[in-house]
Design a protein around this motif. Structure first.
Motif, PDB file in Angstrom:
ATOM      1  N   UNK A 297       0.813  -1.324   0.259  1.00  0.00           N
ATOM      2  CA  UNK A 297      -0.046  -0.070  -0.101  1.00  0.00           C
ATOM      3  C   UNK A 297       0.879   1.186   0.024  1.00  0.00           C
ATOM      4  N   UNK A 298       1.897   1.267   0.576  1.00  0.00           N
ATOM      5  CA  UNK A 298       2.886   2.272   0.532  1.00  0.00           C
ATOM      6  C   UNK A 298       3.340   2.510  -0.725  1.00  0.00           C
ATOM      7  N   UNK A 299       3.871   1.521  -1.421  1.00  0.00           N
ATOM      8  CA  UNK A 299       4.254   1.494  -2.832  1.00  0.00           C
ATOM      9  C   UNK A 299       3.275   2.278  -3.669  1.00  0.00           C
ATOM     10  N   UNK A 300       1.964   1.972  -3.435  1.00  0.00           N
ATOM     11  CA  UNK A 300       0.859   2.602  -4.273  1.00  0.00           C
ATOM     12  C   UNK A 300       0.708   3.931  -4.029  1.00  0.00           C
ATOM     13  N   UNK A 301       0.904   4.176  -2.489  1.00  0.00           N
ATOM     14  CA  UNK A 301       0.612   5.677  -2.201  1.00  0.00           C
ATOM     15  C   UNK A 301       1.585   6.559  -2.880  1.00  0.00           C
ATOM     16  N   UNK A 302       2.942   5.882  -3.136  1.00  0.00           N
ATOM     17  CA  UNK A 302       4.212   6.798  -3.488  1.00  0.00           C
ATOM     18  C   UNK A 302       3.863   7.007  -5.050  1.00  0.00           C
ATOM     19  N   UNK A 303       3.027   6.370  -5.729  1.00  0.00           N
ATOM     20  CA  UNK A 303       2.967   6.414  -7.090  1.00  0.00           C
ATOM     21  C   UNK A 303       3.441   5.453  -7.631  1.00  0.00           C
ATOM     22  N   UNK A 304       3.994   4.303  -7.296  1.00  0.00           N
ATOM     23  CA  UNK A 304       4.693   3.118  -7.652  1.00  0.00           C
ATOM     24  C   UNK A 304       3.571   2.109  -8.234  1.00  0.00           C
ATOM     25  N   UNK A 305       4.217   0.864  -8.515  1.00  0.00           N
ATOM     26  CA  UNK A 305       3.421  -0.230  -9.155  1.00  0.00           C
ATOM     27  C   UNK A 305       3.623  -1.453  -8.423  1.00  0.00           C
ATOM     28  N   UNK A 306       3.004  -2.594  -8.503  1.00  0.00           N
ATOM     29  CA  UNK A 306       3.045  -3.875  -8.017  1.00  0.00           C
ATOM     30  C   UNK A 306       3.049  -4.596  -9.173  1.00  0.00           C
ATOM     31  N   UNK A 307       3.974  -5.616  -9.635  1.00  0.00           N
ATOM     32  CA  UNK A 307       4.017  -6.518 -10.507  1.00  0.00           C
ATOM     33  C   UNK A 307       3.417  -7.881  -9.974  1.00  0.00           C
ATOM     34  N   UNK A 308       2.405  -8.576 -10.446  1.00  0.00           N
ATOM     35  CA  UNK A 308       1.980  -9.806  -9.771  1.00  0.00           C
ATOM     36  C   UNK A 308       2.585 -11.130 -10.416  1.00  0.00           C
ATOM     37  N   UNK A 309       3.225 -11.898  -9.863  1.00  0.00           N
ATOM     38  CA  UNK A 309       3.768 -13.097 -10.312  1.00  0.00           C
ATOM     39  C   UNK A 309       3.099 -14.236 -10.606  1.00  0.00           C
TER      40      UNK A 309
END
Length: 393
Positions: A297-309
């Motif tokens: 959630x912190x990554x998303x809040x920073x404007x980043x992305x999460x790649x799902x494996x």
């Protein structure tokens, strides 16, 4: 690189070498065992195929460069080559360079002093001598292989370095070209050997994404799978120097294997906008390989992305539907603007599809009730937007 709980490539290569000839068959046979694709990926519907052909697709993580295959040739092993990327309508693939993995590798606890599986593989592949025992050279040799492929076949592959490169790639593909973009990344900054000047060399060689750690603690700080307990070690002074460099030079910071303490410290930096290139969702799949939800959630809040494996240890399943379920869990946790694809193809993982079968994933997302607009974001739109904002001019 996802890797199985007990990674056995070193032992596997030795055993095969004794029977089949070390420099000839051993590396290919080792890869065939490590990078398997399960049979039975469901055929996509006509509606899914039609949608898939309209999508701009991107993936944050493939270790294909580790295996020293000619990417221009369709292979019957592994998950990624240019023909299969074209079959899957992939516009942009991140190619990461693996430079070290400790013997006995697992998701819970590894020592940097446990030996190295990759040295034997590089010797067996007859890679350039300078890369046999030098981690920086090992990364550079893999980068050179990607660049050489792009130079030999510019109609098939382009190495993406800038915002302009990305814009031209997407414009050409929209006009009907099938060229694939390749973005270079490093799986673990131990490849720097503790020297910031090696980061200059890697950036000059085309690297635009750096994973801070891999399966062991390094000069930058703690790994998710290291020796310093549940939270792990945070950034060292050298680690902070590297992160500052990446921010200043508009390079992508990848937290995929970082310790929770390191990830939290990076997220606290006002100008950091990290990604997690290949992972699952802890509240959906309780696995030591997956970050706690609040970090994602912190990554998303920073404007980043999460790649799902795509592999079982992050999805808690072995099917294409299991990947779709993990993506749905990520959307529920993070919002549709922060989820993307991070297959870990060719990362010593078994997956239910390869890069040529991605229309089956589009079909699975449609069957889950996702809208075409949401699917377009997840399959590549979010990644292209992020890179268009993040890459250097």
């Amino acid at each position: 690189m996802g890797w199985k709980r007990k990674f056995a490539i070193g032992a596997g290569v030795v055993v095969v070498a004794g029977a089949a000839g070390f420099f000839g068959l051993a590396p290919g046979m080792a890869e065939r065992g490590q990078n398997a694709t399960l049979p039975g990926a469901p055929a996509p519907s006509e509606a899914a195929l039609a949608l898939h052909k309209r999508l701009v697709i991107g993936d944050w993580h493939s270790d294909a460069l580790l295996w020293d295959r000619d990417l221009r040739q369709r292979s019957d092993r592994g998950h990624v080559d240019l023909p299969r990327l074209r079959d899957g309508n992939v516009a942009l693939q991140v190619f990461t360079t693996v430079t070290k993995s400790p013997k006995g590798q697992n998701y819970e606890h590894n020592s940097a002093d446990a030996g190295d599986n990759i040295t034997l593989l590089f010797i067996a592949q007859a890679r350039p001598l300078r890369s046999w025992f030098d981690l920086s050279e090992r990364a550079l040799v893999q980068a050179e292989a990607l660049t050489a492929t792009a130079e030999a076949a510019p109609e098939e592959l382009r190495v993406i370095l800038t915002k302009g490169d990305l814009a031209r790639l997407l414009a050409d593909r929209a006009a009907g070209a099938t060229v694939v973009g390749g973005l270079l990344g490093a799986e673990g900054a131990h490849a720097l050997a503790g020297r910031i000047e090696n980061l200059d060399r890697m950036r000059a060689a085309g690297f635009r994404l750096i994973g801070l750690t891999h399966f062991f603690d390094n000069e930058l700080g703690g790994s998710l799978h290291g020796e310093a307990g549940a939270e792990g070690a945070g950034l060292t002074p050298f680690g902070r120097e590297v992160v500052d460099y990446l921010i200043a030079h508009q390079m992508v910071i990848d937290l995929a294997h970082a310790s929770p303490a390191m990830a939290r410290e990076v997220l606290a930096l006002p100008d950091a906008r990290p990604i997690v290139s290949h992972t699952g969702i802890r509240s959906h799949c309780e696995s030591p390989r997956n970050f706690a939800d609040d970090i994602l959630q912190g990554v998303a809040a920073s404007g980043g992305l999460v790649g799902i494996g795509y592999w079982e240890e992050v999805t808690c399943g072995k099917t294409v539907d299991a990947i779709a379920d993990s993506i749905a869990a990520a959307v529920a946790l993070l919002g549709e603007d922060h989820v993307s694809l991070g297959s870990d193809f060719d990362g010593a993982v078994t997956t239910p599809l390869d890069s040529g079968q991605l229309a089956s994933l589009t079909d699975a997302l449609l069957r889950k009730g996702m809208t075409e607009a949401t699917i377009a974001k997840i399959m590549g739109g979010n990644m292209m937007r992020y890179l268009a904002e993040t890459l250097p001019d």
